[in-house]
Enzyme design. Structure first.
Site, PDB file in Angstrom:
ATOM      1  N   SER A 198       1.180  -9.899  -7.109  1.00 40.40           N
ATOM      2  CA  SER A 198       1.803 -10.239  -8.382  1.00 40.40           C
ATOM      3  C   SER A 198       0.835 -11.044  -9.248  1.00 40.40           C
ATOM      4  CB  SER A 198       3.123 -10.985  -8.132  1.00 40.40           C
ATOM      5  OG  SER A 198       3.883 -11.063  -9.322  1.00 40.40           O
ATOM      6  N   GLU A 323       8.828  -1.323  -8.408  1.00 44.22           N
ATOM      7  CA  GLU A 323       8.460  -2.688  -8.753  1.00 44.22           C
ATOM      8  C   GLU A 323       9.561  -3.400  -9.541  1.00 44.22           C
ATOM      9  OE1 GLU A 323       5.935  -4.457  -7.878  1.00 44.22           O
ATOM     10  OE2 GLU A 323       4.230  -3.167  -7.436  1.00 44.22           O
ATOM     11  N   HIS A 416       9.218  -5.301  -5.620  1.00 44.60           N
ATOM     12  CA  HIS A 416       8.203  -6.320  -5.811  1.00 44.60           C
ATOM     13  C   HIS A 416       8.295  -7.422  -4.755  1.00 44.60           C
ATOM     14  CE1 HIS A 416       5.225  -8.125  -8.516  1.00 44.60           C
ATOM     15  NE2 HIS A 416       5.820  -9.288  -8.335  1.00 44.60           N
TER      16      HIS A 416
END
Length: 505
Positions: A198, A323, A416
């Protein structure tokens, strides 16, 4: 004749002074070592400065304070009682019991949208990497939020200048510390692999385009980056003004306010800016992010990769299958609604809107809208980096499709951050334990072993092995799942529909 083994060496001489670590769970650890001077007082919002050498031996048994941020779960960076301070620029090292021929070095950059996170999070405990991978593991704190990732140069005065990209500069300073000192911990300064997820992945794709970082790392393993998340000129200055307005600070008072306001006040204002303002005004953009300043970060990362001006090192880059699903449920900051998607295209490339949305069957249904937002922010720019970098250096692409049963029960799937426990092998507590509460632990561990194995092979050899490199002819992509496979050009129709999209640059 009986043989004896020398006790592990816990005392190391660094360039700033001697540090003494601890021995636990079959590894040596050193925590809370300063790698830059405290960024406080006149050093607030300035590039990091060298540490003053210390006398005697520094007890490196405890983590340093975490950067100022909102408090939440300890696994996210700062729990209710976690020590927190602006004086946070410390680095941690975990190494095998004894120095041997120099080992590969893994340096991790934590995620958290540049607003939360810390090297002390149990989610980033590197013991499994060290014990099973025979590597030296490093993780550092870097400044967050307004104190690290916003552009306040418009408020500089001769007596109170403000720098830009100070969080990114912290990371460069930490990598410089690794180059100077890691040999003393048994690591090879000529074999440093950076990896991160990230915001950590975004940091790496930006650092690959920072000239002053060249030579400090030799390989990059990038998880769920949003490489287009860098801006300037224009938007960063606008966001700085908006932040001042949210705090009720007048333009003429901003220099003094930035120098004297409490870190907590800035943290609270950044929370309002990033959760309430930019998701509606600039959907898909981040007000706290690297700034294309023409000097420290000369070019936008996507442009630098396309021009062949990124550091030409081996790169593994990939994404989760969906995601955007996490943000739809947990942190509502992506363009995952029809209204935000309309605004996103109106503010960027309106002529592409119909073409792109036609590639998402079922749109405007919620699932399709969530995938549009996740692809725009994470997947598409990662593909753009892979295709550009593959023309200049070895590049591999992956997609992480495995979702533990709990993730599916929550309606998120492989989303994610769910690859973090996989890459660290941490399924015994925190997020990893939660994800396997409903079953599937054995499969999760197996997928994680293979994913982590790719990282470790990459660190040792410069290749993750087991799948071909990426190029624009085949676009070969490794799929990590309960059964792994290799695909050619996944989501080709989506990729082609997004052709020409630049976003908020």
């Amino acid at each position: 004749m009986a043989t004896t083994t020398a006790p592990p060496d816990l005392t190391v001489q660094t360039s700033e002074g001697t540090v003494r670590g601890t021995l636990a769970d079959g590894v040596r650890t050193w925590r809370g070592i300063p790698y830059a001077a405290p960024p406080t007082g006149e050093a607030r919002l300035r590039r990091p400065r060298p540490v003053q050498p210390w006398k005697g031996t520094l007890d490196a048994a405890h983590y340093g304070p975490v950067p100022p941020q909102e408090r939440g779960l300890p696994s996210m960076g700062a729990g209710r009682k976690t020590p927190m301070d602006e004086d946070c620029l410390t680095i941690n090292v975990t190494a095998p019991l004894h120095n041997a021929p120099p080992r590969p070095v893994l340096v991790y950059f934590y995620g958290g949208a540049f607003t939360i996170g810390a090297a002390s999070s149990p989610a980033y405990d590197g013991r499994n990497l060290v014990k099973h991978g025979d590597v030296v593991y490093v993780c550092m704190n870097y400044r967050l939020g307004a104190l690290g990732w916003m552009d306040f140069r418009r408020y500089s005065t001769p007596g109170r200048p403000f720098d830009v990209n100070v969080g990114l500069a912290d990371q460069v300073a930490a990598l410089r510390w690794v180059q100077r000192n890691i040999a003393g911990f048994g690591g090879d300064p000529d074999n440093v692999t950076v990896f991160g997820e990230s915001a950590g992945g975004m940091s790496i794709t930006a650092l690959m385009c920072v000239p002053s970082a060249e030579g400090f790392f030799h390989r990059a393993f990038v998880q769920s980056s949003a490489p287009a998340t860098a801006y300037g000129p224009g938007l960063p200055e606008k966001w700085a003004g908006t932040l001042m307005g949210l705090m009720g600070v007048r333009e003429q008072d901003a220099p003094d306010a930035l120098a004297t306001l409490s870190a907590q006040r800035l943290v609270e204002a950044v929370g309002r800016l990033t959760r309430r303002v930019t998701p509606e005004s600039e959907p898909g953009a981040r007000a706290v992010a690297p700034v294309v300043d023409g000097e420290f970060l000369p070019l936008h990362p996507i442009d630098a990769f396309r021009a062949g001006k990124a550091h030409r090192i081996p790169l593994v880059i990939g994404n989760m299958f969906r995601e955007g699903a996490l943000f739809d449920r947990v942190q509502d900051i992506l363009p995952t609604t029809v209204e935000r998607i309309d605004t996103m295209f109106a503010r960027t490339e309106p002529e592409l809107k119909d073409q792109v949305l036609a590639a998402y069957p079922g749109y405007p249904a919620r699932r399709a809208a969530v995938d549009v937002g996740g692809d725009a922010v994470f997947w598409l720019p990662s593909v753009q980096v892979a295709e550009a970098h593959s023309a200049h250096a070895p590049t591999w692409s992956y997609r992480f499709d495995y979702a533990p049963r709990m993730a599916n029960l929550l309606g998120m799937g492989a989303t994610h951050a769910m690859d973090v426990p996989a890459v660290f092998g941490n399924y015994d507590d925190g997020v990893g334990r939660f994800l396997t509460l409903a079953g599937g632990r054995r499969t999760a561990v197996s997928v994680g072993n293979r994913f982590r194995g790719a990282l470790l092979r990459f660190a040792r050899t410069g290749s993750p092995g087991l799948w071909p490199g990426y190029n624009t002819g085949t676009r070969t992509t490794k799929i990590f799942d309960s059964t792994d496979r290799v695909m050619l050009d996944p989501h080709r129709a989506r990729r082609e529909a997004w052709n020409g999209y630049r976003g908020f640059r």
